[in-house]
Design a protein around this motif. Structure first.
Motif, mmCIF file in Angstrom:
data_model
loop_
_atom_site.group_PDB
_atom_site.id
_atom_site.type_symbol
_atom_site.label_atom_id
_atom_site.label_comp_id
_atom_site.label_asym_id
_atom_site.label_seq_id
_atom_site.Cartn_x
_atom_site.Cartn_y
_atom_site.Cartn_z
ATOM 1 N N UNK A 65 0.721 -59.907 -10.536
ATOM 2 C CA UNK A 65 1.748 -60.460 -9.660
ATOM 3 C C UNK A 65 1.905 -61.954 -9.906
ATOM 4 N N UNK A 66 0.794 -62.663 -9.972
ATOM 5 C CA UNK A 66 0.838 -64.115 -10.195
ATOM 6 C C UNK A 66 1.431 -64.451 -11.553
ATOM 7 N N UNK A 67 1.067 -63.651 -12.561
ATOM 8 C CA UNK A 67 1.560 -63.902 -13.922
ATOM 9 C C UNK A 67 3.028 -63.512 -14.089
ATOM 10 N N UNK A 68 3.541 -62.677 -13.170
ATOM 11 C CA UNK A 68 4.887 -62.120 -13.357
ATOM 12 C C UNK A 68 6.004 -63.088 -13.001
ATOM 13 N N UNK A 69 5.673 -64.182 -12.337
ATOM 14 C CA UNK A 69 6.706 -65.143 -11.956
ATOM 15 C C UNK A 69 7.720 -64.591 -10.981
ATOM 16 N N UNK A 70 7.256 -63.744 -10.069
ATOM 17 C CA UNK A 70 8.156 -63.202 -9.051
ATOM 18 C C UNK A 70 8.775 -61.868 -9.397
ATOM 19 N N UNK A 71 8.403 -61.272 -10.522
ATOM 20 C CA UNK A 71 8.970 -59.989 -10.929
ATOM 21 C C UNK A 71 8.288 -58.797 -10.256
ATOM 22 N N UNK A 72 7.124 -59.024 -9.634
ATOM 23 C CA UNK A 72 6.385 -57.939 -8.987
ATOM 24 C C UNK A 72 6.078 -58.317 -7.543
ATOM 25 N N UNK A 73 6.406 -57.423 -6.619
ATOM 26 C CA UNK A 73 6.029 -57.586 -5.217
ATOM 27 C C UNK A 73 4.785 -56.728 -4.955
ATOM 28 N N UNK A 74 3.739 -57.291 -4.336
ATOM 29 C CA UNK A 74 2.488 -56.552 -4.148
ATOM 30 C C UNK A 74 2.411 -55.798 -2.825
ATOM 31 N N UNK A 75 1.910 -54.568 -2.903
ATOM 32 C CA UNK A 75 1.641 -53.744 -1.735
ATOM 33 C C UNK A 75 0.215 -53.197 -1.835
ATOM 34 N N UNK A 76 -0.349 -52.855 -0.696
ATOM 35 C CA UNK A 76 -1.667 -52.216 -0.657
ATOM 36 C C UNK A 76 -1.640 -51.165 0.434
ATOM 37 N N UNK A 77 -2.255 -50.008 0.164
ATOM 38 C CA UNK A 77 -2.237 -48.950 1.161
ATOM 39 C C UNK A 77 -3.368 -47.962 0.993
ATOM 40 N N UNK A 78 -3.522 -47.108 1.992
ATOM 41 C CA UNK A 78 -4.496 -46.014 1.965
ATOM 42 C C UNK A 78 -3.742 -44.736 1.621
ATOM 43 N N UNK A 79 -3.831 -44.335 0.376
ATOM 44 C CA UNK A 79 -3.058 -43.199 -0.132
ATOM 45 C C UNK A 79 -3.499 -41.904 0.549
ATOM 46 N N UNK A 80 -2.543 -41.064 0.960
ATOM 47 C CA UNK A 80 -2.927 -39.844 1.681
ATOM 48 C C UNK A 80 -3.776 -38.870 0.871
ATOM 49 N N UNK A 81 -3.690 -38.911 -0.452
ATOM 50 C CA UNK A 81 -4.530 -38.015 -1.247
ATOM 51 C C UNK A 81 -5.998 -38.444 -1.236
ATOM 52 N N UNK A 82 -6.237 -39.725 -0.937
ATOM 53 C CA UNK A 82 -7.598 -40.254 -0.828
ATOM 54 C C UNK A 82 -7.565 -41.398 0.189
ATOM 55 N N UNK A 83 -7.466 -41.061 1.467
ATOM 56 C CA UNK A 83 -7.312 -42.087 2.504
ATOM 57 C C UNK A 83 -8.623 -42.827 2.768
ATOM 58 N N UNK A 84 -8.774 -43.968 2.129
ATOM 59 C CA UNK A 84 -10.009 -44.743 2.236
ATOM 60 C C UNK A 84 -9.954 -45.605 3.502
#
Length: 248
Positions: free
Chosen positions: A43-62
């Motif tokens: 994300x940092x290297x992309x210069x704004x080309x990538x927006x970051x998300x984080x989540x607990x995926x339902x197939x492996x809800x950590x």
């Protein structure tokens, strides 16, 4: 022309580099702490080309990552939560429904508290989306990644008052009738496209590259009977509204 990829996994795309992202804008999801570290560097290297998300995926809800997710929100290191939701596609996933429910409820509460959009993964569990329409209605935006249902179901979600967007990937290249019908019939201002790179592939493919979003755009434009330039302009507006719906 700018191509917007509404959902992919940057840290899992082998060899992805910032030089590959000219003309590309994507929303990337991570689901493991180590994976997020790699994503954050991209994300940092992309210069704004990538927006970051984080989540607990339902197939492996950590669920143990819930505090980490809130820390990322508090420090404004992510643009939203995702992917989250329900997956009842296999007996193994169904057996884990309780954990999926817990992860989902935590995700909705945090998305509401921090006023961020969520990316939803839903397979065989649309009734649970309608059940929680009231909770979803208060969120800035709800992006249904690789929406697996038809136009009638999508319109019903909108009629429940959600600020919903529906995203489609390479399944429209593979003759998926529901997805192609959605791309052709849904209001243009509710449409998004994605790759789900590197995961969503066609028969005989080992992986999907994020830049294959261009193939998805070409097919979607043909389905809607419009130029790629017109489609790209509309989808850029949609992407900005869906993913820019954040209150600091």
């Amino acid at each position: 022309m700018l191509f917007c990829d509404a959902h992919f996994h940057a840290a899992c795309c082998k060899g992805l580099a910032s030089k590959d992202l000219d003309g590309y804008l994507g929303a990337s999801c991570a689901h493991f702490i180590e994976e997020f570290g790699r994503q954050e560097k991209l994300v940092k290297d992309s210069g704004g080309h990538i927006l970051p998300f984080f989540g607990m995926h339902p197939q492996l809800p950590l669920l143990e990552n819930a505090d980490y997710m809130e820390e990322l929100l508090r420090d404004k290191r992510i643009a939203g939560i995702g992917e989250t939701g329900f997956d009842l596609f296999t007996p193994e996933f169904k057996a884990n429904l309780k954990a999926q429910e817990e992860a989902w409820n935590v995700s909705l509460a945090l998305a509401a508290e921090y006023a961020v959009p969520i990316v939803v993964h839903d397979r065989k569990a649309l009734d649970l989306i309608f059940r929680d329409a009231g909770k979803l209605r208060v969120l800035p935006a709800v992006i249904f990644h690789s929406f697996a249902f038809g136009p009638r179901e999508a319109l019903s979600i909108l009629n429940h008052g959600l600020n919903a967007y529906f995203s489609f990937a390479k399944q429209i290249l593979n003759g998926n009738k529901k997805s192609r019908a959605c791309v052709g019939e849904l209001p243009l201002d509710r449409l998004l496209l994605e790759t789900d790179a590197p995961y969503q592939t066609l028969r005989g493919e080992d992986a999907t590259n994020p830049m294959e979003i261009q193939r998805v755009y070409a097919e979607a434009a043909a389905i809607r009977g419009m130029s790629q330039e017109e489609l790209a302009a509309a989808l850029l507006r949609n992407f900005q509204k869906a993913y820019g719906a954040r209150k600091d």
